[in-house]
Design a protein around this motif. Sequence first.
Motif, PDB file in Angstrom:
ATOM      1  N   TRP A   1     -27.142 -14.256  30.209  1.00  0.00           N
ATOM      2  CA  TRP A   1     -26.958 -14.739  28.842  1.00  0.00           C
ATOM      3  C   TRP A   1     -27.927 -14.037  27.892  1.00  0.00           C
ATOM      4  O   TRP A   1     -29.046 -13.713  28.266  1.00  0.00           O
ATOM      5  N   GLU A   2     -27.481 -13.829  26.670  1.00  0.00           N
ATOM      6  CA  GLU A   2     -28.330 -13.298  25.605  1.00  0.00           C
ATOM      7  C   GLU A   2     -28.620 -14.411  24.614  1.00  0.00           C
ATOM      8  O   GLU A   2     -27.695 -15.134  24.226  1.00  0.00           O
TER       9      GLU A   2
ATOM     10  N   THR B   1     -19.891 -18.412  23.251  1.00  0.00           N
ATOM     11  CA  THR B   1     -21.044 -18.579  22.364  1.00  0.00           C
ATOM     12  C   THR B   1     -21.390 -20.059  22.308  1.00  0.00           C
ATOM     13  O   THR B   1     -20.533 -20.894  22.012  1.00  0.00           O
TER      14      THR B   1
ATOM     15  N   ARG C   1     -29.340 -14.986  20.768  1.00  0.00           N
ATOM     16  CA  ARG C   1     -29.070 -14.170  19.588  1.00  0.00           C
ATOM     17  C   ARG C   1     -29.072 -15.014  18.326  1.00  0.00           C
ATOM     18  O   ARG C   1     -28.885 -16.226  18.370  1.00  0.00           O
TER      19      ARG C   1
ATOM     20  N   LEU D   1     -26.528 -18.774  22.244  1.00  0.00           N
ATOM     21  CA  LEU D   1     -26.509 -18.085  23.544  1.00  0.00           C
ATOM     22  C   LEU D   1     -25.132 -17.463  23.696  1.00  0.00           C
ATOM     23  O   LEU D   1     -24.121 -18.094  23.378  1.00  0.00           O
TER      24      LEU D   1
ATOM     25  N   ARG E   1     -22.570 -15.004  26.342  1.00  0.00           N
ATOM     26  CA  ARG E   1     -22.316 -14.225  27.565  1.00  0.00           C
ATOM     27  C   ARG E   1     -20.841 -13.866  27.670  1.00  0.00           C
ATOM     28  O   ARG E   1     -19.970 -14.664  27.317  1.00  0.00           O
TER      29      ARG E   1
END
Lengths: 89, 89
Positions: free
Chosen positions: B8-9, B60, B11, B17, B19
């Motif tokens: 996961w990022e 998201t 952002r 989050l 992915r």
Amino acid sequence: MADLPEGWEARGTPPNLFRRFEFARYGETRAFLDALAALTEETGLHPQNINFGTTYVNITVEAAEGAAMGEREYGFAARVNALRPAAGN
Amino acid sequence: MADLPEGWEARGTPPNLFRRFEFARYGETRAFLDALAALTEETGLHPQNINFGTTYVNITVEAAEGAAMGEREYGFAARVNALRPAAGN
């Protein structure tokens, strides 16, 4: 060719059909998504993209690779319209 | 705070989050989407957006309005990771 089904836009390159559906609550969105999954399996036509949140679903339908946009996609779009909950529900 | 779950990022503004999951075929994508819907209903945490096609799902997750990103979202993301089909399936 048949008329573009109500509420859908013809757009872009490659040609695609797009429509946004909005719902009063998540339960309606969920029921619509489940019906859409069943329609996809029945018809074998998979939308190029489905984008959803709690109370909306955006659908993009492309023609099969190398094929023109036609009755198959228009018919699918018309059937998607019919999946919406009846007004007032 | 716990570590960001694998893949996961974190952002953006508001913090979210993100992915992307990729699948070998539509059947796997569909099974993942169905499991994700069940997880959403169990936890009451609705991703801000889910965007999918035949063999991918982008998710998201935002924090609840006015709340900081925290254990709740991280825990949800970790549980989403666990919904993927086992390797080789």
